[in-house]
Design a protein around this motif. Structure first.
Motif, PDB file in Angstrom:
ATOM      1  N   UNK A 134      33.980  40.630  40.423  1.00  0.00           N
ATOM      2  CA  UNK A 134      34.575  41.833  39.846  1.00  0.00           C
ATOM      3  C   UNK A 134      35.986  42.064  40.387  1.00  0.00           C
ATOM      4  N   UNK A 135      36.508  41.120  41.139  1.00  0.00           N
ATOM      5  CA  UNK A 135      37.803  41.356  41.786  1.00  0.00           C
ATOM      6  C   UNK A 135      38.860  40.310  41.425  1.00  0.00           C
ATOM      7  N   UNK A 136      38.762  39.730  40.243  1.00  0.00           N
ATOM      8  CA  UNK A 136      39.745  38.719  39.856  1.00  0.00           C
ATOM      9  C   UNK A 136      41.150  39.300  39.748  1.00  0.00           C
ATOM     10  N   UNK A 137      41.259  40.581  39.449  1.00  0.00           N
ATOM     11  CA  UNK A 137      42.562  41.211  39.305  1.00  0.00           C
ATOM     12  C   UNK A 137      43.418  41.154  40.557  1.00  0.00           C
ATOM     13  N   UNK A 138      42.801  41.092  41.742  1.00  0.00           N
ATOM     14  CA  UNK A 138      43.588  41.074  42.974  1.00  0.00           C
ATOM     15  C   UNK A 138      44.384  39.785  43.124  1.00  0.00           C
ATOM     16  N   UNK A 139      44.061  38.750  42.359  1.00  0.00           N
ATOM     17  CA  UNK A 139      44.807  37.496  42.404  1.00  0.00           C
ATOM     18  C   UNK A 139      45.997  37.502  41.456  1.00  0.00           C
ATOM     19  N   UNK A 140      46.125  38.544  40.640  1.00  0.00           N
ATOM     20  CA  UNK A 140      47.247  38.676  39.718  1.00  0.00           C
ATOM     21  C   UNK A 140      48.439  39.263  40.470  1.00  0.00           C
ATOM     22  N   UNK A 141      49.583  38.579  40.489  1.00  0.00           N
ATOM     23  CA  UNK A 141      50.749  39.096  41.218  1.00  0.00           C
ATOM     24  C   UNK A 141      51.201  40.482  40.738  1.00  0.00           C
ATOM     25  N   UNK A 142      50.900  40.809  39.491  1.00  0.00           N
ATOM     26  CA  UNK A 142      51.297  42.106  38.950  1.00  0.00           C
ATOM     27  C   UNK A 142      50.256  43.192  39.137  1.00  0.00           C
ATOM     28  N   UNK A 143      49.195  42.889  39.859  1.00  0.00           N
ATOM     29  CA  UNK A 143      48.110  43.848  40.062  1.00  0.00           C
ATOM     30  C   UNK A 143      48.592  45.043  40.892  1.00  0.00           C
ATOM     31  N   UNK A 144      48.274  46.237  40.449  1.00  0.00           N
ATOM     32  CA  UNK A 144      48.597  47.442  41.223  1.00  0.00           C
ATOM     33  C   UNK A 144      47.310  48.231  41.459  1.00  0.00           C
ATOM     34  N   UNK A 145      47.202  48.808  42.633  1.00  0.00           N
ATOM     35  CA  UNK A 145      46.036  49.608  42.987  1.00  0.00           C
ATOM     36  C   UNK A 145      46.133  50.975  42.312  1.00  0.00           C
ATOM     37  N   UNK A 146      44.999  51.612  42.114  1.00  0.00           N
ATOM     38  CA  UNK A 146      44.997  52.962  41.560  1.00  0.00           C
ATOM     39  C   UNK A 146      45.575  53.928  42.611  1.00  0.00           C
ATOM     40  N   UNK A 147      45.933  55.109  42.189  1.00  0.00           N
ATOM     41  CA  UNK A 147      46.663  56.057  43.051  1.00  0.00           C
ATOM     42  C   UNK A 147      45.933  56.352  44.355  1.00  0.00           C
ATOM     43  N   UNK A 148      44.641  56.606  44.312  1.00  0.00           N
ATOM     44  CA  UNK A 148      43.901  56.938  45.528  1.00  0.00           C
ATOM     45  C   UNK A 148      43.901  55.753  46.503  1.00  0.00           C
ATOM     46  N   UNK A 149      43.724  54.549  45.997  1.00  0.00           N
ATOM     47  CA  UNK A 149      43.737  53.367  46.873  1.00  0.00           C
ATOM     48  C   UNK A 149      45.108  53.183  47.513  1.00  0.00           C
ATOM     49  N   UNK A 150      46.168  53.462  46.775  1.00  0.00           N
ATOM     50  CA  UNK A 150      47.527  53.355  47.363  1.00  0.00           C
ATOM     51  C   UNK A 150      47.708  54.381  48.476  1.00  0.00           C
TER      52      UNK A 150
END
Length: 50
Positions: free
Chosen positions: A23-39
């Protein structure tokens, strides 16, 4: 964290896996950004206070 580990194994040693899912393939995308709370949690003054 486990999903990222499976992806790393799948990329380096695919012979060890018969099937896999993540469920975490997006973290390998260089353009991936975290949602506001995670940031916010990544900020020392906010993340350390919780």
């Amino acid at each position: 964290m486990g999903g990222s580990t499976v992806v790393s194994v799948a990329m380096t040693r695919p012979d060890l896996l018969k099937t896999w899912v993540s469920d975490s393939l997006g973290v390998f995308d260089p353009g991936c950004t975290w949602h506001e709370l995670a940031r916010q949690w990544q900020l020392p003054e906010v993340g350390e206070s919780r």
